[in-house]
Design an enzyme around this catalytic site. Structure first.
Site, PDB file in Angstrom:
ATOM      1  N   ASP A   1      79.559  90.744  39.261  1.00  0.00           N
ATOM      2  CA  ASP A   1      78.944  90.157  40.449  1.00  0.00           C
ATOM      3  C   ASP A   1      79.763  88.993  40.998  1.00  0.00           C
ATOM      4  O   ASP A   1      80.127  88.972  42.174  1.00  0.00           O
ATOM      5  CB  ASP A   1      77.516  89.694  40.126  1.00  0.00           C
ATOM      6  CG  ASP A   1      76.598  90.846  39.770  1.00  0.00           C
ATOM      7  OD1 ASP A   1      76.769  91.936  40.336  1.00  0.00           O
ATOM      8  OD2 ASP A   1      75.710  90.654  38.917  1.00  0.00           O
TER       9      ASP A   1
ATOM     10  N   MET B   1      82.693  81.671  38.858  1.00  0.00           N
ATOM     11  CA  MET B   1      83.110  82.935  38.256  1.00  0.00           C
ATOM     12  C   MET B   1      82.733  82.959  36.771  1.00  0.00           C
ATOM     13  O   MET B   1      83.285  82.200  35.970  1.00  0.00           O
ATOM     14  CB  MET B   1      84.616  83.135  38.440  1.00  0.00           C
ATOM     15  CG  MET B   1      85.041  83.213  39.893  1.00  0.00           C
ATOM     16  SD  MET B   1      86.830  83.522  40.102  1.00  0.00           S
ATOM     17  CE  MET B   1      86.955  85.207  39.476  1.00  0.00           C
ATOM     18  N   SER B   2      81.782  83.825  36.423  1.00  0.00           N
ATOM     19  CA  SER B   2      81.319  83.929  35.044  1.00  0.00           C
ATOM     20  C   SER B   2      82.103  84.965  34.242  1.00  0.00           C
ATOM     21  O   SER B   2      81.941  85.059  33.028  1.00  0.00           O
ATOM     22  CB  SER B   2      79.837  84.309  35.024  1.00  0.00           C
ATOM     23  OG  SER B   2      79.657  85.631  35.528  1.00  0.00           O
ATOM     24  N   GLY B   3      82.920  85.772  34.916  1.00  0.00           N
ATOM     25  CA  GLY B   3      83.636  86.844  34.248  1.00  0.00           C
ATOM     26  C   GLY B   3      82.969  88.197  34.393  1.00  0.00           C
ATOM     27  O   GLY B   3      83.484  89.210  33.918  1.00  0.00           O
ATOM     28  N   GLY B   4      81.819  88.239  35.068  1.00  0.00           N
ATOM     29  CA  GLY B   4      81.114  89.494  35.300  1.00  0.00           C
ATOM     30  C   GLY B   4      81.479  90.118  36.634  1.00  0.00           C
ATOM     31  O   GLY B   4      82.207  89.526  37.440  1.00  0.00           O
TER      32      GLY B   4
ATOM     33  N   GLY C   1      77.151  84.632  42.387  1.00  0.00           N
ATOM     34  CA  GLY C   1      76.808  86.050  42.362  1.00  0.00           C
ATOM     35  C   GLY C   1      75.333  86.337  42.216  1.00  0.00           C
ATOM     36  O   GLY C   1      74.950  87.464  41.885  1.00  0.00           O
TER      37      GLY C   1
ATOM     38  N   CYS D   1      71.863  84.113  27.582  1.00  0.00           N
ATOM     39  CA  CYS D   1      73.238  84.387  27.177  1.00  0.00           C
ATOM     40  C   CYS D   1      73.566  83.875  25.790  1.00  0.00           C
ATOM     41  O   CYS D   1      74.436  84.425  25.118  1.00  0.00           O
ATOM     42  CB  CYS D   1      74.204  83.793  28.208  1.00  0.00           C
ATOM     43  SG  CYS D   1      73.993  82.009  28.464  1.00  0.00           S
TER      44      CYS D   1
ATOM     45  N   CYS E   1      69.410  76.075  33.065  1.00  0.00           N
ATOM     46  CA  CYS E   1      70.856  76.169  33.246  1.00  0.00           C
ATOM     47  C   CYS E   1      71.217  76.047  34.723  1.00  0.00           C
ATOM     48  O   CYS E   1      72.157  75.345  35.096  1.00  0.00           O
ATOM     49  CB  CYS E   1      71.358  77.496  32.673  1.00  0.00           C
ATOM     50  SG  CYS E   1      73.157  77.694  32.714  1.00  0.00           S
TER      51      CYS E   1
END
Length: 367
Positions: A25, A20-23, A137, A209, A113
Site C-alpha cells: 500500500d 513507507m512501511s515496506g508493504g 497508505g 504488528c 501508534c
C-alpha cells in the site's frame, strides 16, 4: 494511475513525504507521488530491533520491511530515510498495551501508534523536510467540506481503516493525504505489478504488528507478570463457579475459554476485575449495553448536528445512536462493548470523530 494530492500549488513545485512501511500500500502511494511530478521523499520508521526483526512476516516497520521499502525507493528513484523510533514505540505503544490489559481493559494499539509515532512524530519529520504534505497508505478518503477538511470511509468497505483514525487532529488531517481511499485493494496490487515493484504480492501486515504469532498474552505476561496470575470465575451474584488461568486471556464478550460445566445457557465474560483477579461471567443478555461514557473525545471537520451511527469495535457495523456531551446512547442494546476500545461516530460515510470507552451502562439503566 494518477492521484489527486489536493495541493495548493503545482505538483512540479511541491515536495511530498511518503510514510513507507515496506508493504504494497505505502509503496504504491510512493509510486503515485513520484508519477505526479512532485519531489518525493520516502520515510520509514524502524520500530523494532533490526536483528530481532529480520525474517519476520506479518509485521510492519521491521527488518525485512525496511529493506523492502528501500528497494521500492531505489526502483522509483526517490530519496529514502530510516529513523529509529524503537524506544518511542516501545514506551508509547507496547507498554501501554500491556498496561491496558493488566487493568482489565481491551486496548487498540493501532490507534495509539497513529496518535504517536505514525502521525505526531512522522508529521514533525515531514515538516522538517519541508514537505507540502505527508502521504500514507491508509484506506480512507480525505474530502473538503463546507467547514473544512473531512475524513470519510474508504470506497472499498472491506479495506476501510477510518475506525483507527478517529483520533486524527484537524491540523494533522489538513496536512495528511490518503491517495488509496478511492481504490479497491486488487487494483492497488495491479498498479504495483504494472510498475514492477517486488512487493506487489507481499501479504498484508497483521493488525497488531508487534504480536507476530497472535499470542497477546505472552507479550503482556512478559511486561506485566501479575496479569497472568489465576483467579476466580464468578457469576453476576458473586458465586464462585471455577478458576481462570489469567485475566490476560479474556476480554468482555468472550465465550471461548470459560470452562464451566453445568450451566443451563452459554456464559460470556461480562466484567473483568483485575484488583481481585476475578472474571465475572453471565448469559448473553447481561452483555446488553445501552450507553457508554467516552474520554478524550476528538471531533473532525467542523460542527455537526444530526443523527449519527456508532462503531464500537473495528469489525462491528455502525449502529444508530445519539451523542450527548461525552455519552453515546445506542438506539438498540449493543453487545460486547468493552472499556479501552473506541466508540467512533459517523454521519453516513463521514467520520465525525470518537473517544475511548471508559465505562458502560446496561440497557436497562440507559433506557
Amino acid at each position: 494511475m494518477d492521484a489527486d494530492f489536493q495541493l495548493d500549488r503545482p505538483l512540479k513545485d511541491s515536495r511530498i513525504v511518503v510514510a513507507m512501511s515496506g508493504g504494497v500500500d505505502s509503496s504504491v502511494v510512493a509510486a503515485l507521488a513520484q508519477r505526479s511530478g512532485a519531489e518525493v521523499i520516502g520515510v520509514t520508521l524502524q520500530l523494532y530491533d533490526h536483528g530481532a526483526a529480520v525474517g519476520r512476516t506479518g509485521s510492519c516497520c521491521a527488518g525485512q520491511d525496511i529493506r523492502d521499502a528501500r528497494a521500492v525507493a531505489d526502483r522509483l528513484g526517490i530519496a529514502h530515510y530510516v529513523f529509529d523510533y524503537e524506544t518511542a514505540f516501545r514506551d508509547s505503544v507496547i507498554q501501554g498495551f500491556a498496561d491496558e490489559y493488566a487493568a482489565g481493559r481491551t486496548p487498540i494499539p493501532c490507534v495509539r501508534c497513529n496518535q504517536g509515532v505514525k502521525f505526531t512524530d512522522l508529521f514533525g519529520i515531514a515538516r522538517d523536510l519541508g514537505a507540502d504534505c505527508l502521504a500514507t497508505g491508509h484506506y480512507v478518503r480525505r474530502m473538503i467540506g463546507a467547514e473544512g477538511t473531512e475524513l470519510h470511509r474508504a470506497a472499498d468497505p472491506a479495506r476501510d481503516q477510518s475506525y483507527f483514525l478517529f483520533a486524527t487532529t484537524q491540523a494533522q488531517l489538513d496536512y495528511l493525504r490518503f491517495p488509496l481511499g478511492g481504490l479497491p485493494k486488487p487494483r492497488v496490487r495491479e498498479i504495483a505489478a504494472e510498475i514492477g515493484l517486488g512487493v506487489a504480492a507481499k501479504p498484508d501486515s497483521q493488525d497488531i504488528c508487534f504480536v507476530p504469532d497472535g499470542d497477546y498474552a505472552k507479550i503482556v505476561r512478559k511486561l506485566r507478570p501479575e496479569a497472568g496470575e489465576p483467579g476466580d470465575i464468578v457469576d453476576l451474584e458473586g458465586r464462585v463457579l471455577g478458576r481462570h488461568r489469567g485475566l490476560i486471556h479474556f476480554t468482555i464478550g468472550q465465550r471461548r475459554g470459560i470452562e464451566i460445566g453445568g450451566s443451563p445457557e452459554p456464559l460470556y465474560v461480562v466484567r473483568v476485575e483485575p484488583e481481585a483477579r476475578r472474571l465475572v461471567v453471565g448469559p448473553k443478555r447481561a452483555l446488553a449495553v445501552g450507553a457508554a461514557r467516552l474520554s478524550d473525545v476528538n471531533w473532525i471537520g467542523g460542527a455537526y448536528k444530526g443523527p449519527v451511527t456508532a462503531k464500537v469495535r473495528s469489525l462491528a457495523k455502525p449502529v444508530p445512536a445519539r451523542f450527548e456531551g461525552d455519552i453515546v446512547i445506542f438506539d438498540m442494546p449493543e453487545y460486547g462493548v468493552a472499556p479501552g476500545q473506541a466508540a467512533v461516530l459517523y454521519a453516513g460515510d463521514r467520520l465525525l470523530g470518537g473517544g475511548w470507552i471508559e465505562e458502560t451502562m446496561s440497557a436497562a439503566l440507559a433506557a
